[in-house]
Design an enzyme around this catalytic site. Structure first.
Site, mmCIF file in Angstrom:
data_model
loop_
_atom_site.group_PDB
_atom_site.id
_atom_site.type_symbol
_atom_site.label_atom_id
_atom_site.label_comp_id
_atom_site.label_asym_id
_atom_site.label_seq_id
_atom_site.Cartn_x
_atom_site.Cartn_y
_atom_site.Cartn_z
ATOM 1 N N ASP A 119 6.081 -2.109 -23.223
ATOM 2 C CA ASP A 119 5.531 -0.760 -23.049
ATOM 3 C C ASP A 119 6.262 -0.056 -21.902
ATOM 4 O OD1 ASP A 119 4.480 -2.038 -20.825
ATOM 5 O OD2 ASP A 119 2.388 -1.742 -21.383
ATOM 6 N N ILE A 132 4.641 -6.183 -20.455
ATOM 7 C CA ILE A 132 3.493 -5.281 -20.609
ATOM 8 C C ILE A 132 2.960 -4.963 -19.217
ATOM 9 C CG2 ILE A 132 1.133 -5.038 -21.568
ATOM 10 C CD1 ILE A 132 3.267 -5.389 -23.718
ATOM 11 N N HIS A 133 2.898 -3.688 -18.864
ATOM 12 C CA HIS A 133 2.298 -3.374 -17.562
ATOM 13 C C HIS A 133 1.616 -2.011 -17.502
ATOM 14 C CE1 HIS A 133 5.828 -0.841 -17.003
ATOM 15 N NE2 HIS A 133 5.130 -0.233 -16.078
ATOM 16 N N ARG A 134 1.808 -1.160 -18.509
ATOM 17 C CA ARG A 134 1.242 0.195 -18.452
ATOM 18 C C ARG A 134 -0.266 0.178 -18.260
ATOM 19 N NH1 ARG A 134 4.732 4.386 -17.948
ATOM 20 N NH2 ARG A 134 6.613 3.733 -18.998
ATOM 21 N N ARG A 142 0.257 -6.685 -11.962
ATOM 22 C CA ARG A 142 -0.969 -6.064 -12.479
ATOM 23 C C ARG A 142 -1.468 -6.832 -13.713
ATOM 24 N NH1 ARG A 142 -2.690 -0.653 -13.626
ATOM 25 N NH2 ARG A 142 -0.769 0.360 -13.015
#
Ligand code: UD1
Length: 380
Positions: free
Chosen positions: A292, A219-221, A252
């Site tokens: 994502d 997950i990083h969006r 992030r």
């Protein structure tokens, strides 16, 4: 011919590897790394593993707000262009590095070549959507990975200089999957995984994790990591799943979890970002991928692993065929039910039908060589 290639983020290193190798058989390539991704495990490891030549320039731009980051890149790429006088500038995908490269070249009337042109999510709030639309509109040569991408460009009035070549990420998977299988097995991978202690106080129980008995998640969006609410919902869902979740954590995401988390996770194994070959191995052997990421959705599809994408839309609509990839809203009940429920119809998936024959890089370079730079200049 002298081509100046601009890359800066993890997926671009993977895309550039097959193209750069092909291009350098015939032409001069100057490689510029913007420094958007700079940690060793987000950058150097990819250059080493994929034998990408050392960048001629590292602009060391690093992290920052979008305007600042893109602006710094623009200023520095322009300086390199003015020094090197390339015949064309080559960019990949949809990151801030892509837009900065395209804009710097476009304003100096240097022809822009865009690999992975025509992708659309139709969500203009995504920084990636803004980057790819703007880049496509100032490009002279547009290499599309899919028919859908060609169609999207046509709808925006772009048909000149558009070529459907297949997906260079499919090239990369085909070129590297055997090496991944030869280099790794489940035990070697798991013993190398560096579990992030502060996040998950668990240590991986290697016995518990065997092929097809774990989920692989990333997950990083921005849309899922802006604030902690959405991420919290996603992590809650992962805790409720029937198999352990291995989650290589983007910096992030790590920062947001570390800043907000005050609890122990029992089913999620947070690990440092892994290398490309490790990721291929783990994707091929996962029960499902939950992500994502654009690239990982496709890699799962190429490798015949079902995927659940935690977004409202995907640019890679082909992967939705036969429910190989299923979209989920950020709702913990929906995520759990989609992941656990086997929705995929078990037929051979159609990676070759949609993403080419693994020779996209070769095709791109043939076209670049056929079309004289002056011709492309005139197209601007
Ligand atoms: C970028 C791309 C995205 C792509 C992704 C792949 C844009 C707008 N987005 O997002 O399309 O899918 O790369 O990973 O270009 N950081 C580190 N170390 C690093 C790199 C980043 O600590 O090596 C941290 C920084 O705190 C930074 C944050 O991660 O603020 C986000 O990095 P950023 O450059 O904004 O882009 P990504 O989120 O990685």
């Amino acid at each position: 011919m002298k081509v100046l290639t601009v890359i800066g983020a993890r997926p671009q290193f993977i895309k550039a590897a097959p193209v750069s190798r092909e291009l350098r058989k015939y032409d001069e390539e100057i490689l510029v790394h913007t420094g958007q991704h700079y940690d060793r495990n987000m950058s150097d490891i990819f250059f080493e593993e994929l034998s990408i030549p050392k960048p001629d320039y590292n602009l060391e731009v690093g992290s920052g707000n979008h305007g600042w980051q893109t602006g710094q890149m623009l200023i520095k790429i322009e300086e390199v262009i003015l020094k090197e006088h390339p015949d064309a500038l080559l960019v990949y995908g949809d990151t801030n590095s892509t837009l900065a490269g395209a804009l710097a070249a476009g304003k100096l009337h240097i022809p822009v070549i865009h690999v992975e042109a025509g992708l659309r999510s139709f969500n203009m709030k995504m920084p990636e959507e803004q980057n790819r639309i703007l880049t496509d509109h100032i490009s002279s040569l547009l290499f599309c990975p899919t028919e859908t991408a060609v169609h999207n460009l046509k709808n925006e009035g772009i048909s000149q200089g558009v070529y459907h070549i297949g997906d260079v990420m499919f090239d990369a998977v085909l070129q590297n999957i055997n090496a991944a299988a030869q280099k790794y097995n489940m035990n070697s991978i798991l013993s190398r995984l560096n579990v992030i202690g502060e996040l998950g106080r668990n240590r991986i129980n290697i016995e518990k994790i065997t092929p097809k008995q774990y989920y692989l998640a990333t997950i990083h969006r921005a849309e899922n990591t802006y604030g902690y609410e959405k991420l919290k919902t996603i992590l809650k869902a992962f805790e409720l799943l029937d198999l352990p979740v291995i989650m290589p954590v983007h910096p992030r995401t790590r920062k947001i979890v570390e800043d907000n988390v005050g609890r122990r996770f029992n089913n999620i194994f947070f690990v440092e970002p892994v290398s490309y070959l490790e990721m291929l191995y783990m994707t091929q052997n996962a029960r499902k991928v939950i992500t994502d990421s654009g690239g990982l959705q496709k890699e799962a599809f190429f490798l015949g692993t079902a995927c659940v994408t935690l977004r409202d839309q995907t640019e890679w609509v082909e992967t939705l065929t036969d429910n190989w990839n299923v979209l989920s809203k950020i709702d913990h009940n929906e995520i759990v039910s989609i992941v656990i429920k086997e929705k995929r119809i078990n037929v051979n998936n159609a990676a070759h039908k949609f993403f080419g024959q693994g020779n996209a890089a070769k095709k791109a370079v043939e076209i670049i060589r056929q079309i004289k730079p002056e011709g492309r200049r005139a197209a601007i």
